[in-house]
Design an enzyme around this catalytic site. Structure first.
Site, PDB file in Angstrom:
ATOM      1  N   HIS A 172       2.411   1.285  -4.901  1.00  0.00           N
ATOM      2  CA  HIS A 172       3.221   2.273  -5.598  1.00  0.00           C
ATOM      3  C   HIS A 172       4.589   2.413  -4.945  1.00  0.00           C
ATOM      4  O   HIS A 172       4.723   2.345  -3.718  1.00  0.00           O
ATOM      5  CB  HIS A 172       2.525   3.636  -5.589  1.00  0.00           C
ATOM      6  CG  HIS A 172       1.476   3.786  -6.653  1.00  0.00           C
ATOM      7  ND1 HIS A 172       1.766   3.665  -7.997  1.00  0.00           N
ATOM      8  CD2 HIS A 172       0.147   4.061  -6.578  1.00  0.00           C
ATOM      9  CE1 HIS A 172       0.656   3.861  -8.704  1.00  0.00           C
ATOM     10  NE2 HIS A 172      -0.345   4.093  -7.865  1.00  0.00           N
ATOM     11  N   CYS A 205       7.405  -0.047  -8.391  1.00  0.00           N
ATOM     12  CA  CYS A 205       8.394   0.621  -9.231  1.00  0.00           C
ATOM     13  C   CYS A 205       9.644   0.979  -8.436  1.00  0.00           C
ATOM     14  O   CYS A 205       9.590   1.155  -7.226  1.00  0.00           O
ATOM     15  CB  CYS A 205       7.809   1.905  -9.808  1.00  0.00           C
ATOM     16  SG  CYS A 205       6.496   1.599 -10.965  1.00  0.00           S
TER      17      CYS A 205
END
Length: 396
Positions: free
Chosen positions: A186, A242
């Site tokens: 993440h 991301c």
């Protein structure tokens, strides 16, 4: 991978203040005190909950070139090179010939048992490490793999272990060494506190224990992995996460056409002028002034941020970063050939297996060509120095 834990794959919220004060969830072991290095690690245990097939990725046919680039005309230039591009005249850097020692750090975090659990990150580490050994002469004993299915507490991707491994990666690096860093997990954004980001946000990655011990910000990753490097050392980094476009805070950013990216002032001007026109149509002269002043302030702020980055984030070393998405984009946790994987990691390996003799611009386009049919993310290439993307072949 998209968002940060608990945000969902397509979430767009930022990580500001997120991940503080929560107890760690499942699988966290405190780092052992006094740990002074990374001995050879056994292959990670197979604890995949999603049953990936044996044999790894299914790749397109390879070109058979196992020795890599050999055309002297496309080899990295030797000796010190001038920065140019507005940098101070005494700034210089040196390409690595990648003929020296090789070390690699690969991190894959599935966040087992946590909100926002991912599926493909551990697979990415396994497949990237095999790729490095098969095609780029990396040795298993010179690699550190941190995954959250590991039984050894020192191989868990906790914040302390990641920071310790980052220092290990760059320690003792010499000219023409080749270092490799890979992160699959993440990513997110948090408020920029030092003024080096055009968009006002720093990029961050999330260790498995981020709820208890916090995230890792791009400024720190640059401090630990880029600043210690001397001229002629190569660090190749891949961020499959991301908001990762400038995750190493490298100042030179290239598009698929090979052109150095600049802040899009024309686009900002269009927004500012549109506001002014709308205010004028309403007879709101104060609104006209506010719109134009707002654009001028934004343009000046962007220039200040870029100038600061150019002054403080360049390096005499040879640092290249391939990112799974732009700073404002999410990255896909994909399933390819029935195996969970990060789309960026898969595309990077596939492009090089198909053809290792590619310039940087060709490789960036190859990666985007693989992704664009199924994913909206646009991978990004950034560098610590000006890069001849059209003529120099990618090496590592």
């Amino acid at each position: 991978m998209s968002g940060y834990p608990g945000q969902g794959y397509q979430g767009q919220g930022y990580g500001q203040g997120y991940g503080q004060g929560y107890p760690p969830q499942g699988g966290y072991y405190p780092p052992q005190p006094g740990y002074g290095g990374y001995p050879p690690q056994p292959p990670p245990p197979q604890h995949y909950q999603y049953g990936p097939p044996q044999g790894g990725y299914q790749y397109p046919p390879q070109d058979g070139s196992r020795a890599g680039p050999s055309d002297q005309a496309h080899q990295p230039p030797q000796g010190m090179q001038q920065f140019g591009h507005g940098a101070p005249s005494d700034y210089a850097f040196q390409y690595s010939q990648c003929t020296g020692k090789r070390k690699a750090l690969l991190i894959g975090i599935n966040y087992f048992g946590q909100e926002g659990e991912l599926r493909g990150c551990i697979n990415d580490v396994r497949n990237l490490s095999n790729f490095l050994m098969e095609f780029y002469q990396y040795r298993r004993e010179d690699m550190v793999l941190l995954t959250d299915d590991a039984q050894d507490p020192m191989s868990q991707p906790t914040r302390d272990n990641i920071v310790r491994a980052m220092h290990w990666l760059v320690e003792g690096a010499q000219p023409n060494d080749s270092l490799f860093f890979h992160y699959s997990g993440h990513g997110g954004q948090t408020e920029d506190l030092d003024g080096d980001e055009d968009d006002g946000y720093d990029e961050v990655i999330y260790p498995v224990d981020f709820r208890a011990n916090g995230h890792i910000v791009d400024d720190d990753m640059h401090l630990w992995m880029v600043q210690p490097l001397q001229a002629g050392v190569r660090l190749t980094a891949i961020f499959d996460s991301c908001h990762s476009g400038t995750a190493l805070d490298l100042p030179y950013v290239y598009s698929t056409s090979g052109v150095l990216k600049e802040p899009n002032l024309a686009k900002e001007a269009g927004v500012g002028l549109l506001g002014a026109v709308q205010s004028y149509a309403r007879g709101d002269l104060g609104g006209v002034a506010t719109s134009l002043f707002g654009f001028a302030k934004k343009a000046f702020s962007d220039k200040q941020a870029r100038d600061r980055t150019m002054r403080t984030k360049t390096s005499p070393a040879d640092v290249i970063s391939w990112s799974g998405s732009k700073d404002d984009q999410t990255s896909a946790d994909a399933t390819i050939a029935s195996q969970a994987t990060g789309a960026m990691s898969y595309a990077f390996v596939s492009a090089l297996r198909a053809n290792r003799n590619q310039t940087y611009n060709q490789l960036l386009n190859s990666i985007r060509d693989i992704l664009e049919g199924q994913y909206s993310q646009k991978p990004q290439l950034s560098c610590s120095h000006p890069l001849d993307t059209e003529n120099v072949w990618f090496v590592m």
